[in-house]
Scaffold this motif. Structure first.
Motif, PDB file in Angstrom:
ATOM      1  N   VAL A 122       0.824  -1.115   0.128  1.00  0.00           N
ATOM      2  CA  VAL A 122       0.110  -0.021   0.101  1.00  0.00           C
ATOM      3  C   VAL A 122       0.684   1.370   0.072  1.00  0.00           C
ATOM      4  CG1 VAL A 122      -1.837  -1.119   1.078  1.00  0.00           C
ATOM      5  CG2 VAL A 122       0.103  -0.028   2.636  1.00  0.00           C
ATOM      6  N   ASP A 123       0.367   2.208  -0.375  1.00  0.00           N
ATOM      7  CA  ASP A 123       0.969   3.559  -0.495  1.00  0.00           C
ATOM      8  C   ASP A 123       0.818   4.134   0.959  1.00  0.00           C
ATOM      9  OD1 ASP A 123       2.072   3.855  -3.063  1.00  0.00           O
ATOM     10  OD2 ASP A 123      -0.091   4.255  -3.786  1.00  0.00           O
ATOM     11  N   VAL A 124       1.806   4.159   1.690  1.00  0.00           N
ATOM     12  CA  VAL A 124       1.540   4.885   3.032  1.00  0.00           C
ATOM     13  C   VAL A 124       1.525   6.224   3.020  1.00  0.00           C
ATOM     14  CG1 VAL A 124       2.770   4.713   5.272  1.00  0.00           C
ATOM     15  CG2 VAL A 124       2.815   2.649   4.163  1.00  0.00           C
ATOM     16  N   GLY A 125       0.736   6.946   3.181  1.00  0.00           N
ATOM     17  CA  GLY A 125       0.426   8.264   2.943  1.00  0.00           C
ATOM     18  C   GLY A 125       1.082   9.407   3.892  1.00  0.00           C
ATOM     19  N   GLY A 126       1.695   9.050   5.184  1.00  0.00           N
ATOM     20  CA  GLY A 126       2.239   9.981   5.848  1.00  0.00           C
ATOM     21  C   GLY A 126       1.148  10.823   6.313  1.00  0.00           C
ATOM     22  N   TRP A 136       2.338  33.121  -0.716  1.00  0.00           N
ATOM     23  CA  TRP A 136       1.898  32.553  -1.740  1.00  0.00           C
ATOM     24  C   TRP A 136       3.032  31.550  -2.064  1.00  0.00           C
ATOM     25  CZ3 TRP A 136      -2.819  33.226  -2.261  1.00  0.00           C
ATOM     26  CH2 TRP A 136      -3.381  34.401  -1.965  1.00  0.00           C
ATOM     27  N   GLU A 137       4.120  31.769  -1.739  1.00  0.00           N
ATOM     28  CA  GLU A 137       5.241  30.780  -1.878  1.00  0.00           C
ATOM     29  C   GLU A 137       4.977  29.748  -1.099  1.00  0.00           C
ATOM     30  OE1 GLU A 137       6.619  34.487  -3.441  1.00  0.00           O
ATOM     31  OE2 GLU A 137       5.548  34.059  -1.526  1.00  0.00           O
ATOM     32  N   ARG A 138       4.499  29.703   0.261  1.00  0.00           N
ATOM     33  CA  ARG A 138       3.939  28.804   1.035  1.00  0.00           C
ATOM     34  C   ARG A 138       2.939  27.909   0.304  1.00  0.00           C
ATOM     35  NH1 ARG A 138       4.641  32.546   4.997  1.00  0.00           N
ATOM     36  NH2 ARG A 138       2.399  32.826   5.442  1.00  0.00           N
ATOM     37  N   LEU A 139       2.011  28.520   0.002  1.00  0.00           N
ATOM     38  CA  LEU A 139       0.750  27.772  -0.511  1.00  0.00           C
ATOM     39  C   LEU A 139       1.428  26.953  -1.902  1.00  0.00           C
ATOM     40  CD1 LEU A 139      -2.229  27.581  -0.110  1.00  0.00           C
ATOM     41  CD2 LEU A 139      -2.505  29.265  -2.199  1.00  0.00           C
ATOM     42  N   ALA A 140       2.402  27.537  -2.569  1.00  0.00           N
ATOM     43  CA  ALA A 140       2.622  26.858  -3.756  1.00  0.00           C
ATOM     44  C   ALA A 140       3.593  25.539  -3.256  1.00  0.00           C
ATOM     45  CB  ALA A 140       3.751  27.614  -4.609  1.00  0.00           C
ATOM     46  N   ALA A 141       4.411  25.780  -2.186  1.00  0.00           N
ATOM     47  CA  ALA A 141       5.172  24.651  -1.733  1.00  0.00           C
ATOM     48  C   ALA A 141       4.211  23.666  -1.089  1.00  0.00           C
ATOM     49  CB  ALA A 141       6.219  24.945  -0.584  1.00  0.00           C
ATOM     50  N   TYR A 142       3.058  23.962  -0.533  1.00  0.00           N
ATOM     51  CA  TYR A 142       2.270  22.801   0.064  1.00  0.00           C
ATOM     52  C   TYR A 142       1.516  22.196  -1.229  1.00  0.00           C
ATOM     53  CZ  TYR A 142      -2.414  21.276   1.801  1.00  0.00           C
ATOM     54  OH  TYR A 142      -3.429  20.770   2.051  1.00  0.00           O
ATOM     55  N   ALA A 143       1.124  22.794  -2.313  1.00  0.00           N
ATOM     56  CA  ALA A 143       0.543  22.048  -3.551  1.00  0.00           C
ATOM     57  C   ALA A 143       1.734  21.134  -4.153  1.00  0.00           C
ATOM     58  CB  ALA A 143      -0.150  23.104  -4.461  1.00  0.00           C
ATOM     59  N   ALA A 144       2.940  21.651  -4.382  1.00  0.00           N
ATOM     60  CA  ALA A 144       3.809  20.857  -4.820  1.00  0.00           C
ATOM     61  C   ALA A 144       4.444  19.664  -4.193  1.00  0.00           C
ATOM     62  CB  ALA A 144       5.207  21.821  -4.961  1.00  0.00           C
ATOM     63  N   ALA A 145       4.011  19.624  -2.873  1.00  0.00           N
ATOM     64  CA  ALA A 145       4.460  18.696  -2.011  1.00  0.00           C
ATOM     65  C   ALA A 145       3.498  17.395  -2.040  1.00  0.00           C
ATOM     66  CB  ALA A 145       4.530  19.013  -0.492  1.00  0.00           C
ATOM     67  N   PRO A 190       2.050  14.391  -3.269  1.00  0.00           N
ATOM     68  CA  PRO A 190       2.746  13.261  -4.069  1.00  0.00           C
ATOM     69  C   PRO A 190       1.940  12.680  -5.138  1.00  0.00           C
ATOM     70  CG  PRO A 190       2.136  12.352  -2.066  1.00  0.00           C
ATOM     71  CD  PRO A 190       1.820  13.937  -2.036  1.00  0.00           C
ATOM     72  N   GLU A 191       2.304  11.992  -6.068  1.00  0.00           N
ATOM     73  CA  GLU A 191       1.511  11.387  -7.198  1.00  0.00           C
ATOM     74  C   GLU A 191       0.519  10.419  -6.857  1.00  0.00           C
ATOM     75  OE1 GLU A 191      -0.134  10.482 -10.550  1.00  0.00           O
ATOM     76  OE2 GLU A 191       0.974  12.077 -10.301  1.00  0.00           O
ATOM     77  N   HIS A 192       0.883   9.666  -5.783  1.00  0.00           N
ATOM     78  CA  HIS A 192      -0.071   8.714  -5.328  1.00  0.00           C
ATOM     79  C   HIS A 192      -1.534   9.145  -4.647  1.00  0.00           C
ATOM     80  CE1 HIS A 192       0.449   8.913  -0.850  1.00  0.00           C
ATOM     81  NE2 HIS A 192       1.870   8.840  -1.299  1.00  0.00           N
ATOM     82  N   GLU A 193      -1.095  10.566  -4.057  1.00  0.00           N
ATOM     83  CA  GLU A 193      -2.402  10.973  -3.455  1.00  0.00           C
ATOM     84  C   GLU A 193      -3.089  11.689  -4.797  1.00  0.00           C
ATOM     85  OE1 GLU A 193      -5.208  12.997  -0.933  1.00  0.00           O
ATOM     86  OE2 GLU A 193      -3.753  11.557  -0.987  1.00  0.00           O
ATOM     87  N   TYR A 194      -2.625  12.249  -5.748  1.00  0.00           N
ATOM     88  CA  TYR A 194      -3.255  12.762  -7.097  1.00  0.00           C
ATOM     89  C   TYR A 194      -4.107  11.601  -7.698  1.00  0.00           C
ATOM     90  CZ  TYR A 194      -1.474  17.370  -7.478  1.00  0.00           C
ATOM     91  OH  TYR A 194      -0.992  18.988  -7.084  1.00  0.00           O
ATOM     92  N   GLU A 195      -3.463  10.440  -7.625  1.00  0.00           N
ATOM     93  CA  GLU A 195      -4.146   9.310  -8.160  1.00  0.00           C
ATOM     94  C   GLU A 195      -5.222   8.839  -7.386  1.00  0.00           C
ATOM     95  OE1 GLU A 195      -5.440   6.051 -10.322  1.00  0.00           O
ATOM     96  OE2 GLU A 195      -4.019   7.789 -11.026  1.00  0.00           O
ATOM     97  N   ARG A 196      -5.287   8.926  -6.019  1.00  0.00           N
ATOM     98  CA  ARG A 196      -6.329   8.729  -5.094  1.00  0.00           C
ATOM     99  C   ARG A 196      -7.507   9.791  -5.516  1.00  0.00           C
ATOM    100  NH1 ARG A 196      -8.649  10.036  -0.494  1.00  0.00           N
ATOM    101  NH2 ARG A 196      -7.354  11.972  -0.365  1.00  0.00           N
ATOM    102  N   LEU A 197      -7.117  11.026  -5.675  1.00  0.00           N
ATOM    103  CA  LEU A 197      -8.048  11.943  -5.705  1.00  0.00           C
ATOM    104  C   LEU A 197      -8.573  11.600  -7.060  1.00  0.00           C
ATOM    105  CD1 LEU A 197      -6.019  15.064  -4.352  1.00  0.00           C
ATOM    106  CD2 LEU A 197      -8.168  14.002  -3.347  1.00  0.00           C
ATOM    107  N   ARG A 198      -8.119  11.421  -7.913  1.00  0.00           N
ATOM    108  CA  ARG A 198      -8.473  11.083  -9.339  1.00  0.00           C
ATOM    109  C   ARG A 198      -9.806   9.960  -9.267  1.00  0.00           C
ATOM    110  NH1 ARG A 198      -3.155  10.537 -11.243  1.00  0.00           N
ATOM    111  NH2 ARG A 198      -2.268  12.588 -11.635  1.00  0.00           N
TER     112      ARG A 198
END
Length: 449
Positions: A22-26, A368-377, A379-387
């Motif tokens: 499984v993808d351990v999400g942290g 806005w830099e903190r917000l961009a860093a939050y979104a950039a962090a 991971p791909e497995h979370e995007y796949e889950r959200l899809r």
């Protein structure tokens, strides 16, 4: 006993359902990509939608699936195996496909004319009663005129500068407007008269005034988490609505929706606190059902074309920015809710700071830099889950859009297409430099509350 996500995360075991790793999400959800165990653990906390909203959602799902299949036909959209926005799709701006679509548009226009006809009839009848009536009739006429004024078509206004938003003209940000003109020209339309910038996690192009000038709304909550090429995709999508046409965005039909919304608000039942309120609710029940019926019919006549316009706007986004950037934009829309939540967390933290050092710091610096860093962090497995969650829940930007997972599927099928317009690092930095003062101002006002 079924293992929980916390147990799996702590012990490092495989999926309790199928045994696969499984993808351990942290800080993200722990889930299984093989069998979808725990893919959607959250409980949806939403208000129960009304009749019209439920209708919109049902139609959005139905039309979204139908149009996805229709636009796979070479006679009407993308060729099979071809990514949206590539060669098979590049000659499509402005085309109207299908007799059914044209017929629905004609009926929608006729219905809108009938809605506005009621307003004209109220105004004409009211004027006649005021000038020709006797007794109490002039009073009734005055009420009819007042109602006609309330229901009159509205052309929108340019939002005012100040507060939590900033209004930019061409002289304020010439490099930004040059970029907007380039994107609009790429998709086959014209640019905007003004740009409104605020902290929302959203973006749109709307019209205002009798001459229907265009104004672009940029929400920094979305803009700041996008890559330069994804920003081109966002702009290409918004301008694409005006390249392909959309009945719902026309002056006539759009104003009819506004008038019907005003009718619904006017005829809404009042809390029953006595016989007078009960009688008023009974008196307005039939007109209220009639208005709901007309609004539902207008939704039915226009929603399919509106959904198609969204798909075609995605095509213009892919053509302008490349299919990879357009698909990336779809993923960013999936995390827009959590981004908005992060902005709320920043706001609460700024308002509850204690201590001398904390008071001397300006929390708006680097927001806005903190917000961009939050979104950039994320991971791909979370995007796949959200899809996958989006497919289960039928996630949409709103009820007029096709489900997001269908839009993503259309963009990513077939070979990826390249970008017509590339926003290089130097030009992106120039645009960011023009917006620096606005970014600071919006951040400061947002956190100040």
């Amino acid at each position: 006993m079924t293992e929980t996500a916390d147990t799996v995360r702590a012990t490092g075991r495989g999926c309790p359902e199928c045994g696969e790793p499984v993808d351990v999400g942290g800080q993200y959800v722990t889930w299984c990509a093989a069998c979808d165990w725990n893919v959607d653990p959250g409980v949806r906390d939403e208000e129960t939608p009304g009749r019209i909203e439920r209708l919109r959602r049902r139609l959005a799902q139905r039309y979204g699936e139908q149009l996805l299949a229709e636009l796979s036909d070479p006679a009407t959209g993308d060729a099979p195996g071809t990514a949206a926005g590539t060669t098979a799709d590049r000659t499509r701006p402005g085309t109207r496909t299908g007799r059914r679509r044209g017929t629905a548009g004609v009926f929608a226009t006729a219905l809108a004319v009938a809605v506005h006809g009621v307003t004209v009839a109220l105004l004409a009848g009211g004027l006649w009663l005021v000038f020709a009536g006797r007794g109490a009739l002039p009073v009734v006429g005055a009420l009819m005129i007042g109602l006609a004024v309330v229901l009159r078509p509205r052309f929108g206004r340019l939002p005012k500068d100040g507060g939590r938003r900033a209004l930019l003209r061409r002289t304020d940000a010439p490099r930004l407007f040059a970029l907007l003109d380039d994107v609009a020209g790429t998709v086959g339309t014209t640019g905007v008269r003004a740009v409104v910038i605020d902290a929302d996690a959203n973006a749109s192009v709307r019209t205002y005034g009798i001459r229907q000038h265009r104004v672009l709304h940029i929400g920094l909550g979305l803009w700041e988490i996008l890559s330069p090429q994804e920003r081109i995709a966002l702009l290409g999508h918004e301008f694409g609505h005006y390249a392909h046409g959309d009945t719902r965005r026309s002056v006539l039909v759009g104003a009819a929706f506004q008038s019907l919304g005003t009718w619904r608000y006017t005829l809404a039942p009042v809390p029953a606190q006595g016989l007078a309120q009960d009688f008023a609710n009974l008196l307005t029940a039939l007109p209220r059902l009639l208005v709901d019926g007309v609004l539902a019919l207008l939704e039915h006549l226009t929603l399919r074309e509106s959904q198609r316009a969204e798909y075609l706007a995605d095509s213009t986004a892919a053509r302008a920015a490349g299919t990879e950037a357009a698909a990336g934009l779809m993923d960013r829309l999936l995390v827009s809710g959590s981004v908005a939540g992060e902005l709320r967390r920043e706001t609460v933290a700024a308002r509850t700071r204690i201590g001398g050092a904390a008071r001397r710091e300006d929390p708006s610096e680097g927001l806005w830099e903190r917000l961009a860093a939050y979104a950039a962090a994320v991971p791909e497995h979370e995007y796949e889950r959200l899809r996958r969650v989006a497919e289960r829940r039928g996630h949409q930007v709103d009820a007029t859009h096709p489900p997001t997972h269908l839009r993503h599927r259309r963009l990513t099928r077939g070979a990826p297409g390249g970008a017509v317009l590339v926003l290089d690092a130097a030009r992106a930095a120039e645009v960011d430099g023009e917006l620096a003062a606005v970014r600071r101002s919006v951040a400061r006002e947002l956190l100040r509350g």
